[in-house]
Every structure is written in structure tokens, then in C-alpha cells.
Design a protein around this motif. Structure first.
Motif, PDB file in Angstrom:
ATOM      1  N   GLN A 163       0.731  -1.222   0.065  1.00  0.00           N
ATOM      2  CA  GLN A 163      -0.022   0.169  -0.057  1.00  0.00           C
ATOM      3  C   GLN A 163       0.943   1.177  -0.072  1.00  0.00           C
ATOM      4  O   GLN A 163       1.933   1.325   0.908  1.00  0.00           O
ATOM      5  CB  GLN A 163      -0.982  -0.111   1.319  1.00  0.00           C
ATOM      6  CG  GLN A 163      -1.862   1.093   1.371  1.00  0.00           C
ATOM      7  CD  GLN A 163      -2.865   1.049   2.197  1.00  0.00           C
ATOM      8  OE1 GLN A 163      -3.223  -0.189   2.843  1.00  0.00           O
ATOM      9  NE2 GLN A 163      -3.697   2.056   2.601  1.00  0.00           N
ATOM     10  N   LEU A 164       0.573   2.363  -0.850  1.00  0.00           N
ATOM     11  CA  LEU A 164       1.599   3.350  -0.958  1.00  0.00           C
ATOM     12  C   LEU A 164       1.193   4.318   0.086  1.00  0.00           C
ATOM     13  O   LEU A 164       2.024   5.116   0.368  1.00  0.00           O
ATOM     14  CB  LEU A 164       1.305   3.997  -2.354  1.00  0.00           C
ATOM     15  CG  LEU A 164       1.603   3.205  -3.677  1.00  0.00           C
ATOM     16  CD1 LEU A 164       1.575   3.979  -4.876  1.00  0.00           C
ATOM     17  CD2 LEU A 164       2.910   2.427  -3.426  1.00  0.00           C
ATOM     18  N   GLY A 165       0.065   4.469   0.747  1.00  0.00           N
ATOM     19  CA  GLY A 165      -0.129   5.493   1.775  1.00  0.00           C
ATOM     20  C   GLY A 165      -1.478   5.182   1.989  1.00  0.00           C
ATOM     21  O   GLY A 165      -2.361   4.413   1.856  1.00  0.00           O
ATOM     22  N   LEU A 215       2.158  -3.916   3.557  1.00  0.00           N
ATOM     23  CA  LEU A 215       3.588  -3.215   3.898  1.00  0.00           C
ATOM     24  C   LEU A 215       3.190  -1.691   3.235  1.00  0.00           C
ATOM     25  O   LEU A 215       2.532  -1.495   2.138  1.00  0.00           O
ATOM     26  CB  LEU A 215       4.436  -3.847   2.689  1.00  0.00           C
ATOM     27  CG  LEU A 215       4.708  -5.233   2.981  1.00  0.00           C
ATOM     28  CD1 LEU A 215       5.635  -5.806   1.853  1.00  0.00           C
ATOM     29  CD2 LEU A 215       5.100  -5.622   4.347  1.00  0.00           C
ATOM     30  N   VAL A 216       3.490  -0.714   4.068  1.00  0.00           N
ATOM     31  CA  VAL A 216       3.035   0.465   3.960  1.00  0.00           C
ATOM     32  C   VAL A 216       4.189   1.404   3.422  1.00  0.00           C
ATOM     33  O   VAL A 216       5.378   1.612   4.244  1.00  0.00           O
ATOM     34  CB  VAL A 216       2.420   1.301   5.178  1.00  0.00           C
ATOM     35  CG1 VAL A 216       1.841   2.556   4.783  1.00  0.00           C
ATOM     36  CG2 VAL A 216       1.312   0.350   5.600  1.00  0.00           C
ATOM     37  N   ALA A 217       4.212   1.815   2.079  1.00  0.00           N
ATOM     38  CA  ALA A 217       5.317   2.441   1.668  1.00  0.00           C
ATOM     39  C   ALA A 217       5.831   3.910   2.234  1.00  0.00           C
ATOM     40  O   ALA A 217       6.826   4.018   1.997  1.00  0.00           O
ATOM     41  CB  ALA A 217       5.099   2.504   0.114  1.00  0.00           C
ATOM     42  N   ASP A 218       4.772   4.296   2.824  1.00  0.00           N
ATOM     43  CA  ASP A 218       5.018   5.712   3.325  1.00  0.00           C
ATOM     44  C   ASP A 218       4.927   5.747   4.797  1.00  0.00           C
ATOM     45  O   ASP A 218       3.860   5.604   5.487  1.00  0.00           O
ATOM     46  CB  ASP A 218       4.048   6.704   2.803  1.00  0.00           C
ATOM     47  CG  ASP A 218       3.986   8.089   3.694  1.00  0.00           C
ATOM     48  OD1 ASP A 218       4.967   8.473   4.339  1.00  0.00           O
ATOM     49  OD2 ASP A 218       3.168   8.951   3.634  1.00  0.00           O
ATOM     50  N   PRO A 219       6.282   5.288   5.572  1.00  0.00           N
ATOM     51  CA  PRO A 219       6.189   4.985   6.873  1.00  0.00           C
ATOM     52  C   PRO A 219       5.273   6.234   7.845  1.00  0.00           C
ATOM     53  O   PRO A 219       4.743   6.017   9.135  1.00  0.00           O
ATOM     54  CB  PRO A 219       7.551   5.086   7.683  1.00  0.00           C
ATOM     55  CG  PRO A 219       8.268   4.960   6.141  1.00  0.00           C
ATOM     56  CD  PRO A 219       7.495   5.386   5.128  1.00  0.00           C
ATOM     57  N   GLY A 220       5.293   7.405   7.434  1.00  0.00           N
ATOM     58  CA  GLY A 220       4.408   8.363   8.011  1.00  0.00           C
ATOM     59  C   GLY A 220       3.217   8.239   7.957  1.00  0.00           C
ATOM     60  O   GLY A 220       2.184   9.061   8.663  1.00  0.00           O
ATOM     61  N   SER A 221       2.633   7.429   7.187  1.00  0.00           N
ATOM     62  CA  SER A 221       0.819   6.948   7.023  1.00  0.00           C
ATOM     63  C   SER A 221       0.524   5.585   7.902  1.00  0.00           C
ATOM     64  O   SER A 221      -0.442   5.072   7.987  1.00  0.00           O
ATOM     65  CB  SER A 221       0.650   6.684   5.539  1.00  0.00           C
ATOM     66  OG  SER A 221       0.884   7.679   4.910  1.00  0.00           O
ATOM     67  N   ARG A 226      -2.870   1.411   9.865  1.00  0.00           N
ATOM     68  CA  ARG A 226      -3.225   0.505  10.784  1.00  0.00           C
ATOM     69  C   ARG A 226      -4.824   0.607  11.287  1.00  0.00           C
ATOM     70  O   ARG A 226      -5.466  -0.298  11.327  1.00  0.00           O
ATOM     71  CB  ARG A 226      -2.371   0.569  11.820  1.00  0.00           C
ATOM     72  CG  ARG A 226      -1.028  -0.095  11.741  1.00  0.00           C
ATOM     73  CD  ARG A 226       0.020  -0.073  12.841  1.00  0.00           C
ATOM     74  NE  ARG A 226       0.979  -0.859  12.639  1.00  0.00           N
ATOM     75  CZ  ARG A 226       2.236  -0.721  13.275  1.00  0.00           C
ATOM     76  NH1 ARG A 226       2.325   0.154  14.129  1.00  0.00           N
ATOM     77  NH2 ARG A 226       3.215  -1.570  13.118  1.00  0.00           N
ATOM     78  N   GLU A 227      -5.105   1.845  11.582  1.00  0.00           N
ATOM     79  CA  GLU A 227      -6.451   2.200  12.156  1.00  0.00           C
ATOM     80  C   GLU A 227      -7.441   1.913  11.087  1.00  0.00           C
ATOM     81  O   GLU A 227      -8.628   1.227  11.191  1.00  0.00           O
ATOM     82  CB  GLU A 227      -6.725   3.657  12.337  1.00  0.00           C
ATOM     83  CG  GLU A 227      -5.842   3.898  13.636  1.00  0.00           C
ATOM     84  CD  GLU A 227      -6.455   3.010  14.863  1.00  0.00           C
ATOM     85  OE1 GLU A 227      -7.705   2.914  14.964  1.00  0.00           O
ATOM     86  OE2 GLU A 227      -5.689   2.380  15.525  1.00  0.00           O
ATOM     87  N   GLY A 246       5.806  -0.649   8.006  1.00  0.00           N
ATOM     88  CA  GLY A 246       6.230   0.448   7.283  1.00  0.00           C
ATOM     89  C   GLY A 246       7.418  -0.244   6.600  1.00  0.00           C
ATOM     90  O   GLY A 246       8.350  -1.116   7.024  1.00  0.00           O
ATOM     91  N   VAL A 247       7.651   0.236   5.122  1.00  0.00           N
ATOM     92  CA  VAL A 247       8.675  -0.153   4.568  1.00  0.00           C
ATOM     93  C   VAL A 247       9.483   1.147   3.845  1.00  0.00           C
ATOM     94  O   VAL A 247       8.594   2.095   3.901  1.00  0.00           O
ATOM     95  CB  VAL A 247       8.479  -1.033   3.311  1.00  0.00           C
ATOM     96  CG1 VAL A 247       8.091  -2.562   3.967  1.00  0.00           C
ATOM     97  CG2 VAL A 247       7.405  -0.857   2.422  1.00  0.00           C
ATOM     98  N   ASP A 248      10.436   1.085   3.449  1.00  0.00           N
ATOM     99  CA  ASP A 248      11.418   2.169   2.932  1.00  0.00           C
ATOM    100  C   ASP A 248      10.848   2.520   1.293  1.00  0.00           C
ATOM    101  O   ASP A 248      11.652   2.005   0.515  1.00  0.00           O
ATOM    102  CB  ASP A 248      12.729   2.018   2.925  1.00  0.00           C
ATOM    103  CG  ASP A 248      13.652   3.175   2.849  1.00  0.00           C
ATOM    104  OD1 ASP A 248      13.048   4.430   2.312  1.00  0.00           O
ATOM    105  OD2 ASP A 248      14.878   3.315   2.983  1.00  0.00           O
TER     106      ASP A 248
END
Length: 278
Positions: A163-165, A215-221, A226-227, A246-248
Motif C-alpha cells: 500500500q502506497l499510503g 506493507l506501507v510504503a509511506d512510514p508517515g502513514s 493500521r487504523e 512500514g517499509v522504505d
């Protein structure tokens, strides 16, 4: 499973006569690769999104999301423009060609093609040290990916939704280099077979795919995602946070030599999920 060693042989390097002295790079990945292999001192201008290394930030910006400033490029008198077909307007590249500017198109969608391009760009550095450095870096990256493939490639497959964000559900298919990275790590991209590189999917489709992890490509999201999936009950509440990671994405999405370190971290994250599935 696709084998990296085979892909490496399918490099996209194309020979050009002469070594360019003044290069305009319109692509972040090309700019980074040029600097990585010792050709950065020949880059005279870049696009607005070229932010690595720091030296690239200080160069004139001649391209952005609105297109390329043709007049600004011509004024710099480049003998080569390195373009990205997926991110630069075809009309702009055609205009440069009509004005006599040599344009090289760099479109990288495999790990092997990154290394082939690094080797090719090192030829533009014009010295043996740069070529040897590029060969060394490529050799190290090749060994790293083969080792990861041997360690994780035949392990229990982990089904993942990349998931990109937060918000709208955009993902990456196997037409993107991330698809190959997931395969190296022994993961199955649940939307890998979609025809577009970055398709949008529905929450219903994700639920139906039953991934083992997101896998979330934007760790800030990460917190928001998760919610999002807790509300949708994608995973059991007891393991929900551990299954959304979160991934890089910044390094995985931009095909450069830094991508390979990000693949190793990706494999380690996926393997943590794998351990919980046993």
C-alpha cells in the motif's frame, strides 16, 4: 520465481558514440545513478524532484510536474539529456530531439536493469576508476540479491498487499521493480498481475485477497493505515499491528544503488511476518 541472475543479463544499456561532457538529467533515479558512478561532475541541470545526493539539489532546475523548460535546457548547451519516459512528457523529449539534442531514455523496472544502467553511466564518467567502482558496486549488489534470494526465495510464501499510503488504495504491480523485490523476499504480491504499474484497488478487493501482511510504503502513514485496516477487520485484532508494517518506499520506488539495501530490509520485515505464520 524469477531469478535475479537471469534478469541481470537482460540489461538495457545502449551504447552512444562519444563521452558526454554536459548532461541534463530529468529523472531522480538517473541523477542519483550518475553521481553514484562518478559522472556527477558532468551534470549541469536536473529536475525539481532530483533531491539526492546533496550536490544535485544545488544544480539548476529545468523540469517539473508541468513539463520541461525547453529554452532553459537549450541555453545550457547539453550534449546529452537523460530522460525518464514514465515521468517526462513525450512532447518535450520530441521537441529536444527536433532541436538537435541527444536524448537517452532511462526506464528501469528490474533490479538487473539498475545495475546495467549503473555500468553504462560509468562509461560517461570517462575514467577507469569510475568504471571499476561501478563494477564493484554492481558486483556487491548482485551478490547481496542472490544471497537474499537463496535465503528467502524458497521459504513459505507470504501474501502481501503493498500500500502506497493512507486514503485511496494505490498499490504497485509486478510491472514495477517492487514486484521483483517482493519475489526475492519470498513474498507474493496479491495484486502483482494487474496490468498497470500503480493501480488503484478497492478495500473489498484487498479483503478478498486475504493478505498475510500490509506493507506501507509511506512510514508517515503507518498509524493511519493500521487504523484503516483495524476498522475493516482485515486481521485479527490480536495481531493487527504486527501485520501492518512500514517499509522504505522512498528507496524501493526510485531504482538506484540504494534500492538494494532497502530490499534487504524489506526481506527482513517480511520474514518477521513469516515467523508468525508457522
Amino acid at each position: 520465481m524469477r531469478r535475479f541472475a537471469v534478469l541481470l543479463l537482460a540489461g538495457i544499456a545502449v551504447a552512444h558514440a562519444g563521452t558526454p561532457q554536459r548532461i541534463v538529467s530529468l529523472s531522480p533515479h538517473a541523477t542519483e545513478l550518475l553521481f553514484s558512478v562518478g559522472a556527477g561532475d558532468r551534470v549541469v541541470a536536473v529536475s525539481e524532484s532530483c533531491d539526492f545526493p546533496e550536490a544535485a539539489r544545488r544544480l539548476p532546475k529545468v523540469s517539473g510536474y508541468r513539463g520541461t523548460n525547453i529554452e532553459a535546457v537549450i541555453a545550457l548547451k547539453p550534449d546529452l539529456v537523460v530522460a525518464w519516459p514514465g515521468g517526462n512528457r513525450a512532447a518535450d523529449l520530441d521537441a529536444l530531439r527536433r532541436l538537435g539534442v541527444r536524448v537517452y531514455e532511462s526506464e528501469l523496472n528490474t533490479l538487473g536493469s539498475i545495475l546495467a544502467e549503473a555500468r553504462h553511466f560509468s562509461e560517461w564518467a570517462g575514467d577507469d576508476d569510475s568504471r571499476r567502482t561501478a563494477m564493484r558496486l554492481a558486483g556487491e549488489a548482485t551478490a547481496q540479491i542472490i544471497a537474499l534470494q537463496r535465503r528467502y526465495g524458497d521459504s513459505k510464501r507470504v501474501k502481501v498487499f503493498y500500500q502506497l499510503g493512507a486514503g485511496r488504495l494505490f498499490t504497485l504491480s509486478d510491472r514495477h521493480v517492487v514486484g521483483e523485490a517482493l519475489s526475492v523476499c519470498g513474498a507474493e504480491n496479491v495484486f502483482g498481475r494487474l496490468p498497470l504499474p500503480a493501480p488503484e484497488v478497492s478495500s473489498e478487493a484487498v479483503l478478498a485477497a486475504k493478505p498475510d501482511a500490509v506493507l506501507v510504503a509511506d512510514p508517515g502513514s503507518l498509524a493511519a493505515v493500521r487504523e484503516q485496516w483495524k476498522s475493516a477487520r482485515l486481521f485479527d485484532a490480536r495481531v493487527a499491528d504486527a501485520r501492518v508494517l512500514g517499509v522504505d518506499g522512498a528507496r524501493l520506488h526510485r531504482p538506484t544503488l540504494r534500492t538494494f539495501a532497502a530490499v534487504q530490509t524489506l526481506c527482513e520485515s517480511i520474514d518477521r511476518v513469516r515467523q508468525t505464520l508457522r
